[in-house]
Design a protein around this motif. Structure first.
Motif, short mmCIF file in Angstrom:
data_model
loop_
_atom_site.label_atom_id
_atom_site.label_comp_id
_atom_site.label_asym_id
_atom_site.label_seq_id
_atom_site.Cartn_x
_atom_site.Cartn_y
_atom_site.Cartn_z
N LYS A 82 0.83 -1.20 0.00
CA LYS A 82 0.00 0.00 0.00
C LYS A 82 0.87 1.26 0.00
CE LYS A 82 -3.81 2.07 2.50
NZ LYS A 82 -4.78 1.96 3.57
N PHE A 83 0.39 2.28 -0.63
CA PHE A 83 1.09 3.57 -0.77
C PHE A 83 2.28 3.49 -1.72
CE2 PHE A 83 -1.00 4.59 3.34
CZ PHE A 83 -1.70 5.71 2.91
N LEU A 84 2.51 2.32 -2.32
CA LEU A 84 3.54 2.23 -3.37
C LEU A 84 2.91 1.76 -4.67
CD1 LEU A 84 6.67 0.61 -1.64
CD2 LEU A 84 6.32 2.99 -2.29
N ASP A 85 2.20 0.61 -4.60
CA ASP A 85 1.69 0.01 -5.83
C ASP A 85 0.76 0.93 -6.60
OD1 ASP A 85 3.16 -2.21 -5.23
OD2 ASP A 85 1.51 -3.27 -4.25
N GLU A 86 -0.09 1.67 -5.87
CA GLU A 86 -1.04 2.57 -6.56
C GLU A 86 -0.30 3.59 -7.41
OE1 GLU A 86 -0.62 1.79 -3.33
OE2 GLU A 86 -2.03 2.98 -2.16
N TYR A 87 0.92 3.91 -6.98
CA TYR A 87 1.66 4.98 -7.64
C TYR A 87 2.64 4.45 -8.70
CZ TYR A 87 -0.54 7.42 -3.85
OH TYR A 87 -1.49 7.91 -2.99
N LEU A 135 10.14 6.27 16.63
CA LEU A 135 8.92 7.05 16.37
C LEU A 135 8.89 8.41 17.07
CD1 LEU A 135 6.35 4.09 16.77
CD2 LEU A 135 7.22 5.05 14.62
N PRO A 136 10.02 8.98 17.49
CA PRO A 136 9.93 10.23 18.26
C PRO A 136 9.34 11.40 17.47
CG PRO A 136 12.20 9.81 17.63
CD PRO A 136 11.42 8.58 17.30
N PHE A 137 9.39 11.35 16.15
CA PHE A 137 8.88 12.49 15.37
C PHE A 137 7.40 12.32 15.02
CE2 PHE A 137 13.42 12.11 13.71
CZ PHE A 137 13.92 12.80 14.79
N THR A 138 6.85 11.17 15.35
CA THR A 138 5.42 10.94 15.07
C THR A 138 4.74 10.40 16.33
OG1 THR A 138 5.97 8.72 14.28
CG2 THR A 138 5.76 10.43 12.60
N PRO A 139 4.78 11.18 17.43
CA PRO A 139 4.23 10.68 18.69
C PRO A 139 2.72 10.40 18.60
CG PRO A 139 4.73 13.03 18.85
CD PRO A 139 5.30 12.56 17.54
N GLU A 140 2.06 10.99 17.59
CA GLU A 140 0.61 10.85 17.49
C GLU A 140 0.20 9.54 16.79
OE1 GLU A 140 2.58 12.59 15.65
OE2 GLU A 140 1.86 12.84 13.58
N VAL A 141 1.17 8.81 16.25
CA VAL A 141 0.81 7.66 15.40
C VAL A 141 0.12 6.55 16.19
CG1 VAL A 141 2.99 6.38 15.61
CG2 VAL A 141 1.65 6.21 13.51
N LYS A 142 -0.83 5.89 15.53
CA LYS A 142 -1.54 4.78 16.17
C LYS A 142 -1.24 3.50 15.39
CE LYS A 142 -5.48 7.76 17.21
NZ LYS A 142 -5.08 8.79 16.23
N VAL A 143 -1.37 2.37 16.10
CA VAL A 143 -1.19 1.07 15.44
C VAL A 143 -2.17 0.98 14.27
CG1 VAL A 143 -1.51 -1.42 15.73
CG2 VAL A 143 -0.25 -0.11 17.46
N GLY A 144 -1.68 0.49 13.14
CA GLY A 144 -2.52 0.36 11.95
C GLY A 144 -2.32 1.48 10.95
N GLU A 145 -1.76 2.61 11.42
CA GLU A 145 -1.51 3.72 10.49
C GLU A 145 -0.19 3.49 9.74
OE1 GLU A 145 -3.84 7.52 12.32
OE2 GLU A 145 -1.88 7.14 13.19
N TYR A 146 -0.09 4.18 8.61
CA TYR A 146 1.13 4.07 7.80
C TYR A 146 2.05 5.26 8.06
CZ TYR A 146 -0.55 0.12 5.06
OH TYR A 146 -0.97 -1.12 4.67
N VAL A 147 3.35 4.94 8.16
CA VAL A 147 4.33 6.01 8.33
C VAL A 147 5.36 5.94 7.20
CG1 VAL A 147 4.17 6.33 10.83
CG2 VAL A 147 5.63 4.52 9.92
#
Lengths: 362, 327, 84
Positions: free
Chosen positions: A2-7, C35-47
């Motif tokens: 995800k976030f690669l293949d679409e592009y 992850l110090p620059f994205t303290p708001e991130v939640k499990v399941g999100e993409y970084v």
């Protein structure tokens, strides 16, 4: 993924190519600043899908390529010291200084190791108290936060046997240097999306205004690049010169505040010599006085004298987009990845290496 | 383990570690050399040295690698592997348990590949003069087909790969200091002879076989293109690469076309034979991802790839090992 | 410059923001990421990961919006009015 293949969708890329062709009524020269983008362009054969009147020129955005010889020499000198474990991203290892590369130093007995993250180097220092662990902190704005955080964590957890060779460079001053050249033929920029993910794009507004050039924040996949080019061509045809964000899934105007804060805490801007281009004011980062004890060159008293580049090497002109790699007489003859004259032929994202590897030799 | 110049220490190593594992009749005679029975067919011989760090990795060890690497080179000659010789250079201080694991792996791989280790040698070097173990193996096999090599490849021939690429190189990197990551990727190391012998048994006209070891697919195809003076056209969209290998290659900045494999090969056959050859490979159960990835044509000695997005680019040889990068 | 790759956060550990770490999934491969620059991130999100650090949490709705725009090619951009 995800976030690669679409592009990487071929149909979408072709359609964007047709749009660009339909939009571009005049001849335009656009510079992608970042070597990573140069890499995508050549690796995916993107130029074939562009109309002949839209020319891409490749910019100086390869930190490895612009690291001056004397700094590589100093790094090699530190790496050869007894008791030093010298760590680096894989990118820097093959780049020759005036005498040796870090890989050569390793072949002569230096303990040179690849790390994936600068924190791995700090961890190594923690585990090897009897050694001095040095990290080659190379990179643009994208990498500076990681390197800054490594220094900050070392300072705040009492890791004293860790230090860095700071080789940071900044994009906006380099863009201005390109624009300031009397030979400059760049009419629009694709701004490096990952630099902007950290630093935002506010500072490019000044560049766009001052020089009247469109700046399009662009990602790294084929669809991203075509979108960026389309955005730039539309601005050029309309006679606009704005900053436009075409990488909105990753870039906000203000960038990443947390990352910028740690960079500002640990580093301050300094003048910096760019290989093949020369000194550019305020284009580098060095450690602030509070963190000066982490400077490896000071710690080991390494010298950074002046070193001349091989005369045949046209890297400076290539890096400023004044010359295509294939336009250099040494390209592919006196200068190959096995026997490089200059860094753009060595670095994985150097323009000359990309042309050599992916077939700009016809 | 201590530095032994050929005295009692080495003797004990042989008694305790090597002989129990390599239970062959010929080795068991403990003579200075091995006697082989007369062979009916033309012979093929190959030799290879194995150095790998770390010594153990997901899906194998230097021991299994030292067998597979050599028997696979025989298979690429169209030869059934019969015999192996083995030479070991051991670094002083190597843990006996680790050596035992390497030797056990080696014996198991030999058994599975149907080869007998007929003669072996061991030397111990001072600490710091080696990376634990280096192994050399020489293989002898009997040729079941006439010569197959780049010189027989013709324009119009198809290029088939036997399976997904890059697992071995990525498995090794996943346990290398400074890069390590957790993964389900195991090395693809395995014997290729069963797949090759199936092609031979089915009567496929084989023009060239090449395993995709160091330098990966790209090096193998470039070698063939240069040796034969043809252009090889491949299609990126058809090249099988598993999702985890892609993922690792993405974040390490590696190109899977250059990543090493130890259980994959390409075979070049006349274009008309290609569908049947793919079917035969799949039917062995050992090459389920086998597929046609390209074809040979008249042209310059090079490899050209149609990219996923429809562009074209050269796929060149790499100078030196690929290093993980951030740029 | 700057190879940065999207991956999905599957685990977050650490309390102190400067030492926040987690595991990120890249197509089935798990890598430890700071992850110090994205303290708001939640499990399941993409970084977006570069040199072992997450640089940004990727904005899924923004991504979907631009892709939808692109995929409905008629709406891609108004065609130019002609040379000018």
């Amino acid at each position: 993924m995800k976030f690669l293949d679409e592009y990487r969708d071929g149909e979408l890329v072709s359609e964007l190519g047709r749009r660009i062709a339909a939009t571009a009524a005049h001849d335009w020269t656009i510079m992608e600043v970042c070597g990573g983008q140069t890499h995508t362009i050549l690796k995916s054969g993107l130029e074939e899908l562009l109309p002949g009147n839209v020319q891409l020129v490749h910019g100086p955005g390869c930190p490895v390529c612009v690291t001056p010889l004397e700094l590589i020499d100093a790094a090699v000198e530190v790496a050869m010291r007894p008791g030093v474990v010298f760590t680096s991203f894989g990118d820097m290892l093959r780049v020759p200084g005036s005498r040796l590369s870090l890989l050569d130093a390793r072949a002569r007995g230096a303990d040179v190791r690849i790390v994936y993250s600068p924190l791995d180097a700090v961890e190594l220092a923690r585990r090897m108290q009897e050694k001095e662990v040095v990290f080659f902190a190379v990179g643009f704005e994208t990498t500076a936060p990681a390197n800054a955080m490594a220094v900050w964590q070392a300072a705040n957890t009492g890791v004293e046997n860790f230090s860095i060779v700071s080789a940071h460079v900044l994009v906006p001053p380099a863009m201005e240097a390109v624009l300031g050249s009397p030979e400059c033929r760049v009419q629009a920029f694709l701004a490096p999306g990952h630099v902007c993910a950290v630093d935002g794009y506010e500072q490019y507004e000044a560049v766009a205004n001052r020089y009247g050039v469109p700046v399009v924040v662009t990602g790294f996949e084929p669809v991203d690049l075509m979108e960026g080019i389309l955005g730039a061509v539309r601005q050029l045809e309309d006679g606009r010169a704005e900053v436009e964000n075409r990488y909105s899934r990753a870039v906000k105007r203000e960038g990443n505040q947390e990352a910028r804060r740690i960079v500002a805490e640990v580093f301050e801007t300094s003048s910096r010599k760019w290989r093949g281009i020369g000194a550019i004011p305020n284009s580098g980062l060095c450690l602030r006085p509070a963190y000066a004890s982490f400077d490896a060159l000071t710690r080991f008293g390494a010298q950074t004298g002046e070193v001349a580049e091989p005369e045949q090497c046209q890297a400076g002109r290539v890096l400023q987009g004044l010359l295509k790699p294939t336009g250099c007489a040494a390209f592919g003859t006196h200068c190959t990845p096995d026997h490089p004259l200059g860094a753009p032929m060595v670095s994985s994202e150097g323009a000359c290496a990309a042309y050599y590897l992916y077939g700009g030799r016809d | 383990m201590a530095h032994g110049g050929g005295g009692r220490m080495t003797e004990r190593l042989i008694e305790d570690v090597f002989l129990p594992a390599f239970v062959g009749a010929e080795l068991g005679r403990r003579h200075d050399g091995a006697y082989l029975p007369e062979l009916q067919r033309r012979l093929a011989v190959t030799t290879d040295c194995f150095v790998v760090k770390p010594l153990l990795f997901p899906g194998g060890s230097i021991g299994s690698l030292a067998v597979h690497g050599t028997v696979n080179d025989l298979a690429m000659c169209g030869a059934r592997p019969l015999y192996l010789t083995a030479g070991f250079v051991l670094e002083e201080g190597l843990e006996i348990a680790l050596l035992r694991r390497v030797v056990t792996d080696m014996a198991a791989a030999a058994r599975e590949s149907g080869v007998e280790i007929i003669t072996a040698d061991t030397k111990v070097v001072e600490r710091g003069k080696g990376d634990g173990v280096y192994i050399n193996t020489t293989g002898i096999g009997e040729c079941l087909i006439g010569e197959a090599g780049p010189w027989r490849a013709e324009p119009g021939d198809a290029v088939i790969v036997s399976g997904d690429l890059g697992r071995h190189g990525i498995a090794i990197l996943s346990v290398r200091e400074g890069i390590e990551f957790s993964t389900r990727i195991e090395s693809d190391a395995m014997a290729l002879w069963p797949a090759v012998s199936a092609l031979i048994a089915a009567g496929i006209e084989i023009h060239c076989l090449r395993d995709l070891t160091r330098g990966g697919l790209s090096s193998a195809l470039n070698e063939i293109a240069r040796a034969r003076g043809v252009e090889i056209n491949i299609d990126e969209a058809t090249i099988p690469i598993s999702e985890p290998v892609r993922g690792a290659c993405e974040f390490l900045g590696l190109d899977p076309l250059y990543v090493a494999n130890e259980g994959r090969f390409c075979v070049i056959v006349p274009g008309g034979e290609a569908p049947r050859a793919v079917g035969v490979l799949k039917s062995t159960g050992l090459a389920l991802d086998a597929r046609v990835i390209g074809a040979l044509c008249e042209g310059r000695s090079r490899v050209v790839m149609k990219t996923r997005i429809g562009g074209r680019r050269i796929v060149d040889m790499l100078s030196g090992e690929q290093l993980p990068r951030i740029c | 410059m700057c190879l940065a790759v999207p991956g999905r956060v599957v685990e977050i550990e650490g309390a102190e923001p400067a030492f926040l770490r987690g595991k990120v999934d890249f197509g089935g491969v798990l890598k430890e990421v700071a992850l110090p620059f994205t303290p708001e991130v939640k499990v399941g999100e993409y970084v977006l990961v570069h040199a072992g650090f997450a640089l940004q949490v990727l904005d899924e709705s923004e991504a979907r919006r631009t892709l939808d725009d692109l995929n409905q090619l008629g709406m891609l951009d108004p065609p130019p009015e002609g040379p000018g």
